[in-house]
Each structure stands twice: as structure tokens, then as C-alpha cells.
Design a protein around this motif. Structure first.
Motif, PDB file in Angstrom:
ATOM      1  N   ASP A 129       0.502  38.168  24.190  1.00 57.19           N
ATOM      2  CA  ASP A 129       0.972  36.909  23.583  1.00 57.19           C
ATOM      3  C   ASP A 129       2.243  37.130  22.763  1.00 57.19           C
ATOM      4  O   ASP A 129       3.116  36.271  22.702  1.00 57.19           O
ATOM      5  N   LYS A 130       2.331  38.293  22.144  1.00 51.55           N
ATOM      6  CA  LYS A 130       3.488  38.627  21.304  1.00 51.55           C
ATOM      7  C   LYS A 130       4.796  38.540  22.090  1.00 51.55           C
ATOM      8  O   LYS A 130       5.851  38.296  21.534  1.00 51.55           O
ATOM      9  N   PHE A 131       4.713  38.735  23.405  1.00 48.85           N
ATOM     10  CA  PHE A 131       5.936  38.742  24.219  1.00 48.85           C
ATOM     11  C   PHE A 131       6.120  37.435  24.996  1.00 48.85           C
ATOM     12  O   PHE A 131       6.807  37.396  26.012  1.00 48.85           O
ATOM     13  N   GLY A 132       5.476  36.385  24.522  1.00 51.24           N
ATOM     14  CA  GLY A 132       5.774  35.039  25.028  1.00 51.24           C
ATOM     15  C   GLY A 132       5.165  34.689  26.375  1.00 51.24           C
ATOM     16  O   GLY A 132       5.662  33.783  27.064  1.00 51.24           O
ATOM     17  N   VAL A 133       4.117  35.372  26.755  1.00 54.29           N
ATOM     18  CA  VAL A 133       3.473  35.055  28.034  1.00 54.29           C
ATOM     19  C   VAL A 133       2.735  33.723  27.911  1.00 54.29           C
ATOM     20  O   VAL A 133       2.034  33.486  26.935  1.00 54.29           O
ATOM     21  N   GLU A 134       2.923  32.848  28.913  1.00 48.22           N
ATOM     22  CA  GLU A 134       2.184  31.568  28.902  1.00 48.22           C
ATOM     23  C   GLU A 134       0.816  31.767  29.543  1.00 48.22           C
ATOM     24  O   GLU A 134       0.632  32.661  30.365  1.00 48.22           O
ATOM     25  N   ARG A 135      -0.118  30.885  29.178  1.00 51.10           N
ATOM     26  CA  ARG A 135      -1.492  31.005  29.703  1.00 51.10           C
ATOM     27  C   ARG A 135      -1.927  29.718  30.362  1.00 51.10           C
ATOM     28  O   ARG A 135      -1.567  28.627  29.900  1.00 51.10           O
ATOM     29  N   ALA A 136      -2.727  29.841  31.385  1.00 50.70           N
ATOM     30  CA  ALA A 136      -3.408  28.673  31.947  1.00 50.70           C
ATOM     31  C   ALA A 136      -4.848  29.078  32.219  1.00 50.70           C
ATOM     32  O   ALA A 136      -5.107  30.205  32.664  1.00 50.70           O
ATOM     33  N   TYR A 137      -5.788  28.178  31.897  1.00 55.01           N
ATOM     34  CA  TYR A 137      -7.192  28.429  32.222  1.00 55.01           C
ATOM     35  C   TYR A 137      -7.543  27.541  33.403  1.00 55.01           C
ATOM     36  O   TYR A 137      -7.650  26.322  33.267  1.00 55.01           O
ATOM     37  N   ASP A 138      -7.622  28.142  34.565  1.00 56.52           N
ATOM     38  CA  ASP A 138      -7.829  27.366  35.779  1.00 56.52           C
ATOM     39  C   ASP A 138      -8.408  28.285  36.851  1.00 56.52           C
ATOM     40  O   ASP A 138      -8.217  29.501  36.792  1.00 56.52           O
ATOM     41  N   GLU A 139      -9.099  27.682  37.798  1.00 57.32           N
ATOM     42  CA  GLU A 139      -9.599  28.472  38.930  1.00 57.32           C
ATOM     43  C   GLU A 139      -8.745  28.147  40.151  1.00 57.32           C
ATOM     44  O   GLU A 139      -8.684  26.990  40.582  1.00 57.32           O
ATOM     45  N   ILE A 140      -8.087  29.150  40.666  1.00 55.75           N
ATOM     46  CA  ILE A 140      -7.224  28.941  41.831  1.00 55.75           C
ATOM     47  C   ILE A 140      -8.104  28.886  43.076  1.00 55.75           C
ATOM     48  O   ILE A 140      -8.927  29.771  43.315  1.00 55.75           O
ATOM     49  N   THR A 141      -7.903  27.828  43.869  1.00 52.87           N
ATOM     50  CA  THR A 141      -8.759  27.639  45.040  1.00 52.87           C
ATOM     51  C   THR A 141      -7.982  27.730  46.356  1.00 52.87           C
ATOM     52  O   THR A 141      -8.584  27.822  47.424  1.00 52.87           O
ATOM     53  N   ALA A 142      -6.649  27.660  46.282  1.00 50.80           N
ATOM     54  CA  ALA A 142      -5.836  27.786  47.503  1.00 50.80           C
ATOM     55  C   ALA A 142      -4.511  28.447  47.150  1.00 50.80           C
ATOM     56  O   ALA A 142      -4.011  28.276  46.029  1.00 50.80           O
ATOM     57  N   ILE A 143      -3.983  29.209  48.094  1.00 55.15           N
ATOM     58  CA  ILE A 143      -2.704  29.872  47.822  1.00 55.15           C
ATOM     59  C   ILE A 143      -1.827  29.848  49.062  1.00 55.15           C
ATOM     60  O   ILE A 143      -2.318  29.903  50.186  1.00 55.15           O
ATOM     61  N   ASP A 144      -0.525  29.775  48.830  1.00 53.80           N
ATOM     62  CA  ASP A 144       0.429  29.941  49.917  1.00 53.80           C
ATOM     63  C   ASP A 144       1.416  31.005  49.461  1.00 53.80           C
ATOM     64  O   ASP A 144       2.231  30.775  48.565  1.00 53.80           O
TER      65      ASP A 144
END
Ligand code: NAP
Length: 310
Positions: free
Chosen positions: A71-86
């Protein structure tokens, strides 16, 4: 928003990748479906991470600090379950419940999950006597009998941990020799609260509200016997530590895999340009916090290189 890097999974591999990517000024998103920390949060004592000499360091406390550092280095976060990818184009698209996420590169750090014990009625009694986390559930069996299935480092270490709570811990192993490293074995053999049931597998579990009976089979003689809970307790605990399986179903047919694990080269490149894998989800010989953290660092640096050369 187009990120430079999306990291999937916030265990030691993902957190270390996030730290290195953030520090390299890459626009980084770390996606986790539940709590950060990964499987190591299920471990109570960490004593083989270099430099780790803090009394009572758990997997949870170690990864908590890793998380704060990212977090100290500015990383963003998302709480989500990925169900498909391309992953096919220059812009990788990951789809979750909250929508699409796009990035130039992806680091797969989704880790692994505990394998089931493989006995009848297991699903029905999971959470009602069967557990895969001694740190989480050990205290529910204070003063009671506990059984641990497996003979590797996890089974033996967690059995030792469970002696803090249990009256007696019995390790049920399918062979007559443990797989765990010698130093861990010696500690278990010296522990008066630990017993062993050799050449034995659990066939079936049973009970009413909680687990109170199980059928075990000696694999050498073929004999079966029934283990019942102490009458006063009315229940016992059964902990499974029979290894892990990779969390890789989402990537089936998208990147090269072997036995469910993602194949990479030593710089964490998968078979798809711009897609990297780190930690327990990839084919490797040693699955530890230190190797996961190293993988994450390498993968993040390779993302930076890939973007530079794009
Ligand atoms: P593991 O080393 O794969 O051991 C799994 C154990 O479960 C083995 O003893 C195996 O028996 C047994 N088993 C497998 N399938 C079974 C089944 N269907 N029924 C009954 N028993 C079964 O797994 P792990 O102990 O979780 O360790 C995983 C990795 O993490 C290893 O590389 C380990 O060194 C590492 N680890 C390290 C530490 C540490 O350094 N302190 C702590 C925990 C884990 P067999 O022996 O007969 O195959």
C-alpha cells in the motif's frame, strides 16, 4: 482505466509483485476475492522466512505487514472474483462481478487450496468437525480428541500446534513413514500428546450435529475399525492436511499448464506474452513463502520490461 499491471491474488506472491510493481512506478491493481494474505494466513508459526525472528510470527501477521508495504507504494485494490478473462490481445481484459478490468500485463498469483481428505460424508461435516485450518479452528477442540490426516510438513506441524488445545492428537497417515522433514518429525515423536495411526486412511465420517464417529481402514491388512468420540465430549475434530491443488481453473485452455499448474520459464513468463504467473499456482519444486515472494518480484520486474519493449 488501463493499468500497467493487474495482479490476481494477494498472497505472498501477489503482495510481493505489488510491492515491486508499485515501487517501479507501474500503475498497479491488485485483485483479491476475499481476505489478503493467501493460504499462509492459515499457518500459525512462520520460522523459515529469512530474517523472521519475531516471537509468535504467524502467517497472518507476516502477510499483514507485506500488505501494508504494498500500500505504501500506491498499489490500488479491488475485491472481486474474476470469472472470465481474455488474455489474447495487447490489452488483457478480466471480468468480475463489478465489471471489466484492463491492463497491459497480468500476473497470475492465485495460489492453491487444500485438497479434501477424500472420505464419505466429508462435505456434510466440513465446518462441523472437519477443518483444514488448525489456526482457525484448533481452539474449538480444547480438551478434546483431535485427528490429523496426512504425513507431510503441514500435517505434522499443525498436529504439534493442535496439542496446545487438544487432549490428544492422532496423526493418521496412509504409510508407515512420515514425509515431513526430520526436524519436524523429531518434534512430533517427542511430543507426548501425539499418537500415530500408521498405514491408515479415513473411509467415512458420521455423527449428528457434530462429528462423533469415523471409519478407518488399515491399507496393509484391509481391516476396518470405527473410532468414536469420548462419551463426555460427544465429538472430536478431524483436520485434513493431504496437500494442495492449484487455483487455476479460470486459465484452463488460455495458458500452458501441467497437471493443473501453470508452466512458466524462470522469469515467470507463461505461454502468453504479457501474462506471468507467480507462487504456488505455477509448476515449481518448492512451494514456500520465500519462493512465492521471489516469484512475485521477478514477475513484476518482467512486466516493467515487457511494457518498455511494447
Ligand atoms: P505434501 O508434502 O504434499 O504432503 C501431503 C501428505 O498427505 C503426504 O504425507 C501424503 O502421503 C498425504 N496424502 C496425500 N493424499 C492423500 C490422501 N488422498 N489420503 C491420505 N493421505 C494423503 O503437503 P503439505 O504437507 O501440505 O506440504 C505442501 C508443501 O508445503 C511441501 O512442499 C512442504 O514442504 C511445504 N510446507 C513447508 C512447511 C515448512 O517449511 N515449515 C510447512 C508446511 C508445508 P504420502 O507421504 O504417502 O504421499
Amino acid at each position: 482505466m488501463l493499468y500497467d499491471v493487474i495482479i490476481l491474488g494477494a498472497g505472498p506472491a501477489g503482495l510481493s509483485a505489488a510491492l515491486y510493481a508499485g515501487r517501479a512506478c507501474l500503475k498497479t491493481l491488485l485483485i483479491e476475492k476475499a481476505m489478503p494474505g493467501g493460504q499462509i494466513t492459515l499457518t500459525n508459526d512462520i520460522e523459515n522466512y529469512p530474517g523472521q525472528l519475531l516471537e509468535g510470527e504467524s502467517g497472518f501477521s507476516l502477510t499483514e505487514r507485506m500488505s501494508q508495504q504494498a500500500d505504501k507504494f500506491g498499489v490500488e485494490r479491488a475485491y472481486d472474483e474474476i470469472t472470465a478473462i481474455d488474455l489474447s490481445g495487447d490489452e488483457k481484459v478480466l471480468t468480475g462481478a463489478s465489471g471489466d478490468y484492463r491492463a497491459k500485463t497480468v500476473i497470475i498469483a492465485t495460489g492453491a487450496h487444500p485438497k479434501p481428505i477424500g472420505c464419505e460424508n466429508e462435505a456434510a461435516f466440513t465446518g462441523r468437525g472437519i477443518s483444514f485450518c488448525a489456526t482457525c479452528d484448533g481452539m474449538f477442540f480444547r480438551g478434546m480428541d483431535v485427528y490429523v490426516v496426512g504425513g507431510g510438513d503441514s500435517a505434522v506441524e499443525e498436529a504439534i500446534f493442535l496439542t496446545r488445545f487438544a487432549r490428544k492428537v492422532t496423526i493418521i497417515h496412509r504409510r508407515d513413514q512420515l514425509r515431513a522433514v526430520k526436524t519436524i518429525q523429531e518434534r512430533a515423536f517427542a511430543n507426548e500428546k501425539i499418537d500415530f495411526l500408521w498405514n491408515t486412511v479415513v473411509e467415512k465420517v458420521d455423527g449428528d450435529a457434530s462429528l462423533s464417529e469415523m471409519t478407518v481402514r488399515n491399507v496393509v491388512t484391509g481391516e476396518t475399525s470405527v473410532i468414536r468420540a469420548n462419551e463426555e465430549d460427544g465429538a472430536f475434530g478431524l483436520f485434513g492436511f493431504v496437500g494442495f491443488a492449484p487455483n487455476s481453473a479460470l486459465f484452463e485452455g488460455k495458458v500452458e499448464m501441467k497437471g493443473g499448474y501453470i508452466v512458466t520459464d524462470e522469469d515467470m513468463h507463461t505461454s502468453v506474452p504479457g501474462v506471468f504467473a507467480a507462487g504456488d499456482v505455477r509448476v515449481k519444486s518448492l512451494r514456500q513463502v520465500i519462493t512465492a515472494a521471489a516469484d512475485g518480484a521477478i514477475a513484476a520486474m518482467q512486466c516493467a520490461k515487457y511494457i518498455e519493449e511494447m
